[in-house]
Write an enzyme that holds these catalytic residues in place. Structure first.
Site, PDB file in Angstrom:
ATOM      1  N   HIS A   1       9.967   1.280   7.286  1.00 20.03           N
ATOM      2  CA  HIS A   1      10.091   2.469   6.436  1.00 20.03           C
ATOM      3  C   HIS A   1      11.077   2.459   5.294  1.00 20.03           C
ATOM      4  O   HIS A   1      11.971   1.864   5.156  1.00 20.03           O
ATOM      5  CB  HIS A   1      10.851   3.502   7.369  1.00 20.03           C
TER       6      HIS A   1
ATOM      7  N   CYS B   1     -11.832  -8.920 -12.907  1.00 17.51           N
ATOM      8  CA  CYS B   1     -10.715  -8.057 -12.657  1.00 17.51           C
ATOM      9  C   CYS B   1      -9.114  -8.754 -12.828  1.00 17.51           C
ATOM     10  O   CYS B   1      -8.527  -7.892 -13.231  1.00 17.51           O
ATOM     11  CB  CYS B   1     -10.786  -7.679 -11.232  1.00 17.51           C
TER      12      CYS B   1
END
Length: 434
Positions: free
Chosen positions: A425, A179
């Site tokens: 945030h 992958c």
């Protein structure tokens, strides 16, 4: 040349280097024998060159999504000549630093091919060396599938030494190596098809985290063929054909076999029948890394531990302390963080039990609003209310965050205390913390 040592370590990869430096630092006379380049697989044919390629691929991947959305201009092109030169310079600097470190530690470095000829005896170029403790740190090598034309396929060693990029590749194997090769080369502009005999990729990781990683690979443009065992590789003009079945043939420039690794055990010679192996073909060891042959120890990828560089380095140091210093238990493998460097990375630490409380969520990061490929993020926390025991992440920066999560799990945080911490945030971390 000296012929008597306190310990002889065979292999100059992460495990062997760690053992030799630590044991010499404890005042012991140590010889390290390496037949090829110092640094082993990690430095020369694994983690380091892969991460350098991934750094370029990551930048291109982020930019291409913005380009396709019309926010950035044309995507930049990779200068493979400069990239390969930078890679070569970095690897050589690491090897040179290891050489200097060994010299400073007083380790006798012998660049030759070793063979075990008797318990406590190693032969190099006809000369016999002796030590009461012999340490196997011989690493492993990639293996190709048992199929017609397998020799035509490249392995991961060859891929990481490519100096030019093919137009198209087919990768056999859906584990983290396959992958990673798929994600990196797709970002570099190669058309990639990945074929796996399992029903999903990244089976080393928990199912939902792996499925998010799989969807991100598909969004990147990688074609995935699951539950399929290829039948043959054939030459076809300037390229190759990968035969999937009687009706399906993939025509590509290169085929890459990412179908597992095997330990380097040729050094055992006539003693091979006295060294017990596991069902996976690696060396059985006890809690002191000792094999079934007294006085012979094994660390790193040839031993029955996780084949990861941090584990190899830790185990090498631990063995040196056990033999010559203050006893230390091996690191618990459940506390080892791991990452598949796809785009974005899939990272995990810990193994939740089937009865564990498991909180999880799949979400779109803020960056997805700007990118045509719209990658998904994922987080999962497993355990109980009294103790979180596993963390799974799929996100940009997950490979950095998961190491801090592993340290946190060592202290068995309860779920309430952990989720009272406030994330940054806007980020995926605040979703998991909330």
């Amino acid at each position: 040349m000296d012929t008597e040592y306190d310990a002889i370590v065979i292999g100059g990869g992460s495990a062997g280097l760690s053992f030799a430096r630590q044991a010499a630092g404890l005042g012991r006379k140590i010889a390290l024998i390496e037949r090829a380049e110092l640094g082993g697989t990690c430095v020369n044919r694994g983690c380091v060159p892969k991460k350098m390629l991934w750094t370029v691929a990551d930048a291109l991947h982020r930019g291409s999504g913005l380009t396709r959305a019309g926010i950035l201009g044309p995507a930049p092109q990779v200068d493979m000549t400069r990239l390969c030169a930078a890679r070569g310079d970095k690897l050589e600097s690491i090897r040179q630093s290891y050489r200097e470190t060994l010299k400073d530690a007083g380790v006798h470095l012998i660049e030759d091919t070793a063979g075990l000829t008797a318990p406590g005896e190693v032969t190099i170029s006809g000369q016999r060396l002796h030590a009461p403790r012999i340490v196997l740190a011989t690493g492993g090598h990639p293996i190709k599938p048992d199929m017609e034309g397998a020799a035509l396929a490249c392995d991961s060693d060859e891929v990481l030494n490519w100096t030019t990029l093919p137009r198209s590749i087919a990768i056999i194997g859906g584990g983290y190596i396959g992958c990673e090769m798929a994600a990196i080369h797709a970002a570099l502009g190669v058309r990639v098809t990945l074929v796996t005999d399992t029903d999903r990729v990244l089976t080393e990781f928990s199912e939902n985290a792996a499925l998010v990683g799989q969807r991100n690979m598909e969004a990147q443009g990688i074609r995935l063929v699951t539950s399929c065992t290829p039948e043959a590789v054939r030459q076809a003009g300037d390229g190759l054909e990968l035969v999937l079945d009687a009706e399906t043939v993939l025509k590509v420039d290169k085929v890459v076999a990412a179908t597992g690794r095997a330990p380097n055990l040729g050094v055992l010679g006539a003693l091979k029948d006295r060294v017990a192996l596991t069902d996976k073909g690696v060396v059985k060891i006890d809690a002191r890394f000792e094999t079934s042959l007294p006085g012979l120890h094994a660390v790193g990828d040839c031993a029955d531990r996780l084949p990861l560089t941090p584990v190899a380095s830790s185990d090498g140091e631990t063995l040196a302390r056990q033999l010559f210093g203050t006893h230390r238990d091996p690191v618990e493998l459940r506390h080892v963080a791991t990452t598949a460097f796809v785009l974005p990375p899939v990272s995990e630490v810990g193994q939740p039990s089937p009865k564990a409380i498991f909180d999880e969520a799949t979400l779109s990061p803020l960056s997805a609003a700007l990118r045509a490929d719209a990658p998904q993020d994922y987080w999962g926390l497993g355990g109980s209310d009294a103790a979180v025991t596993s963390v799974s992440l799929v996100a940009e920066g997950a490979h950095e965050a998961i190491a801090w999560a592993a340290q946190m799990l060592q202290h068995c945080p309860d779920r309430g205390s952990m989720q009272r911490a406030l994330g940054v945030h806007p980020s995926t971390s605040e979703e998991a913390m909330g």
